[in-house]
Design a protein around this motif. Structure first.
Motif, PDB file in Angstrom:
ATOM      1  N   LYS A 160      54.753  39.082  37.133  1.00  0.00           N
ATOM      2  CA  LYS A 160      53.577  38.213  37.192  1.00  0.00           C
ATOM      3  C   LYS A 160      52.528  38.888  38.058  1.00  0.00           C
ATOM      4  CE  LYS A 160      55.625  35.620  41.016  1.00  0.00           C
ATOM      5  NZ  LYS A 160      56.074  34.303  41.502  1.00  0.00           N
ATOM      6  N   SER A 161      51.282  38.530  37.836  1.00  0.00           N
ATOM      7  CA  SER A 161      50.203  39.119  38.629  1.00  0.00           C
ATOM      8  C   SER A 161      49.021  38.169  38.657  1.00  0.00           C
ATOM      9  CB  SER A 161      49.763  40.466  38.020  1.00  0.00           C
ATOM     10  OG  SER A 161      49.271  40.260  36.705  1.00  0.00           O
ATOM     11  N   VAL A 162      48.134  38.375  39.623  1.00  0.00           N
ATOM     12  CA  VAL A 162      46.893  37.613  39.646  1.00  0.00           C
ATOM     13  C   VAL A 162      45.893  38.309  38.728  1.00  0.00           C
ATOM     14  CG1 VAL A 162      47.324  36.782  41.986  1.00  0.00           C
ATOM     15  CG2 VAL A 162      45.970  38.845  41.642  1.00  0.00           C
ATOM     16  N   SER A 163      44.998  37.547  38.155  1.00  0.00           N
ATOM     17  CA  SER A 163      44.066  38.115  37.175  1.00  0.00           C
ATOM     18  C   SER A 163      42.877  38.821  37.805  1.00  0.00           C
ATOM     19  CB  SER A 163      43.565  37.005  36.233  1.00  0.00           C
ATOM     20  OG  SER A 163      42.925  35.979  36.981  1.00  0.00           O
ATOM     21  N   ASP A 164      42.527  38.467  39.033  1.00  0.00           N
ATOM     22  CA  ASP A 164      41.338  39.007  39.707  1.00  0.00           C
ATOM     23  C   ASP A 164      41.754  40.119  40.660  1.00  0.00           C
ATOM     24  OD1 ASP A 164      39.041  39.515  41.126  1.00  0.00           O
ATOM     25  OD2 ASP A 164      38.743  37.463  41.828  1.00  0.00           O
ATOM     26  N   GLU A 165      41.227  41.313  40.450  1.00  0.00           N
ATOM     27  CA  GLU A 165      41.614  42.423  41.308  1.00  0.00           C
ATOM     28  C   GLU A 165      41.214  42.208  42.766  1.00  0.00           C
ATOM     29  OE1 GLU A 165      39.833  45.966  39.751  1.00  0.00           O
ATOM     30  OE2 GLU A 165      37.802  45.426  40.333  1.00  0.00           O
ATOM     31  N   ASN A 166      40.204  41.420  43.015  1.00  0.00           N
ATOM     32  CA  ASN A 166      39.792  41.138  44.390  1.00  0.00           C
ATOM     33  C   ASN A 166      40.822  40.310  45.154  1.00  0.00           C
ATOM     34  OD1 ASN A 166      36.625  40.793  42.922  1.00  0.00           O
ATOM     35  ND2 ASN A 166      37.165  42.455  44.304  1.00  0.00           N
ATOM     36  N   ARG A 167      41.737  39.694  44.428  1.00  0.00           N
ATOM     37  CA  ARG A 167      42.798  38.892  45.046  1.00  0.00           C
ATOM     38  C   ARG A 167      44.171  39.555  44.908  1.00  0.00           C
ATOM     39  NH1 ARG A 167      40.888  33.699  46.034  1.00  0.00           N
ATOM     40  NH2 ARG A 167      38.856  33.252  45.076  1.00  0.00           N
ATOM     41  N   ALA A 168      44.194  40.768  44.360  1.00  0.00           N
ATOM     42  CA  ALA A 168      45.454  41.424  44.015  1.00  0.00           C
ATOM     43  C   ALA A 168      45.954  42.343  45.121  1.00  0.00           C
ATOM     44  CB  ALA A 168      45.276  42.215  42.719  1.00  0.00           C
ATOM     45  N   THR A 169      47.256  42.621  45.056  1.00  0.00           N
ATOM     46  CA  THR A 169      47.894  43.572  45.955  1.00  0.00           C
ATOM     47  C   THR A 169      48.242  44.837  45.188  1.00  0.00           C
ATOM     48  OG1 THR A 169      48.824  41.858  47.396  1.00  0.00           O
ATOM     49  CG2 THR A 169      49.914  44.008  47.409  1.00  0.00           C
ATOM     50  N   LEU A 170      47.779  45.964  45.689  1.00  0.00           N
ATOM     51  CA  LEU A 170      48.004  47.269  45.066  1.00  0.00           C
ATOM     52  C   LEU A 170      48.872  48.129  45.974  1.00  0.00           C
ATOM     53  CD1 LEU A 170      47.373  49.628  43.041  1.00  0.00           C
ATOM     54  CD2 LEU A 170      45.322  50.071  44.431  1.00  0.00           C
ATOM     55  N   ILE A 171      49.856  48.797  45.375  1.00  0.00           N
ATOM     56  CA  ILE A 171      50.657  49.789  46.092  1.00  0.00           C
ATOM     57  C   ILE A 171      50.296  51.169  45.556  1.00  0.00           C
ATOM     58  CG2 ILE A 171      52.969  50.592  46.651  1.00  0.00           C
ATOM     59  CD1 ILE A 171      54.028  47.826  46.033  1.00  0.00           C
TER      60      ILE A 171
END
Length: 297
Positions: A160-171
């Motif tokens: 699952k993931s959030v749709s907005d990259e501004n609210r997302a976590t990136l590794i």
């Protein structure tokens, strides 16, 4: 019309056979991964000698080599029709099943006592990953996949993931020193800055296999890397895909277009439904730039 029924029955039988085979190989990989867990945990955060391979950024320990040897023994004892490519020992054996093994993905973390490293084992038949295991001994989390589903400690997982990259976590580990040499320090740092500014959270934990597995489990929204090997990512690609995530391979000009995903040295891994424009743009810029350098006269 009657002829269709035997064909359909044969197709179902073939599918069942492939799935059973995949489950068998997954269980071997699980057993091999768990077999090395106790010795790695005993060594973790204890005194250990550290050696280096290509440069001071490429650490190896005796525990990497010992774990790979034990994994090899477990695999060959349970599936003699095997050949194995390990990060430490290279290619061994002459069988139809190709195994890719990283005994400790994240050795630098392991050697310094940082709890983000894992064992990665994948089985490949006819060029396709058919079983994969990523095991985190510290947290006792075993991610696994057969041809149909992905699991965490035996329970089915769904990405699952959030749709907005501004609210997302990136590794991502980008950039490392190699990226400075290939892309230029100023360019690489500018790209990194774009990612830091865009994503809600950016982490650099240091294991591609475990990072992708975390995306598969929904612990993070996306991961990206630009200098991986097959033993790093082969298992994790299947775990991510069968959890509903998306794996985008990048050739970076190092392998032919159309190469299997796990042979490509670059990747972006997305959780289900994720599509992040800034990450897409950075990844494509890195890929295009490196391809252009390879093609330049």
């Amino acid at each position: 019309m009657d002829n269709a029924y035997p064909q359909a029955s044969q197709s179902r039988s073939d599918d069942a056979g492939r799935f059973g085979r995949s489950r068998h190989l997954m269980k071997i990989a699980e057993g091999a991964a768990r077999a090395v867990g106790p010795s790695l945990i005993a060594a973790f955060r204890a005194e250990m000698a550290v050696d280096y391979k290509r440069d001071l950024h490429d650490i190896v320990t005796i525990h990497d080599r010992n774990a790979e040897a034990l994994i090899r023994d477990v695999i060959f004892a349970n599936e003699p029709n095997s050949t194995m490519l390990g990060e430490e020992g290279g290619q061994i054996g002459k069988g139809d099943i190709q195994w890719y093994v990283d005994p400790i993905d994240g050795t630098a973390n392991f050697a310094r006592g940082l709890a983000f490293w894992c064992v990665s084992i994948a089985a490949v038949e006819a060029g396709a990953v058919v079983a994969g295991v990523v095991y985190d001994p510290v947290a006792d989390m075993l991610f696994a996949s057969d041809l149909e589903r992905s699991y965490l400690n035996g329970h089915v997982i769904v990405s699952k993931s959030v749709s907005d990259e501004n609210r997302a976590t990136l590794i991502t580990g980008y950039p490392v020193s190699r990226d400075f040499r290939l892309d230029g320090q100023d360019v690489a740092l500018r790209r990194f800055g774009d990612l830091v500014e865009t994503f809600s959270t950016l982490r650099r934990p240091g294991s591609a296999a475990l990072s992708i597995a975390h995306v598969a489990a929904g612990f993070a929204d996306a991961a990206a890397g630009f200098g991986v090997n097959a033993w790093d990512v082969a298992a994790a690609t299947l775990i991510l895909k069968n959890a509903g995530g998306r794996y985008v391979p990048l050739t970076l000009g190092k392998v032919p277009a159309g190469s299997p995903d796990y042979l490509c040295p670059g990747y972006v891994a997305y959780g289900a439904g994720a599509d992040y424009p800034t990450l897409n743009g950075v990844a494509m810029a890195i890929s295009d730039g490196r391809v252009a350098k390879v093609l330049a006269p």
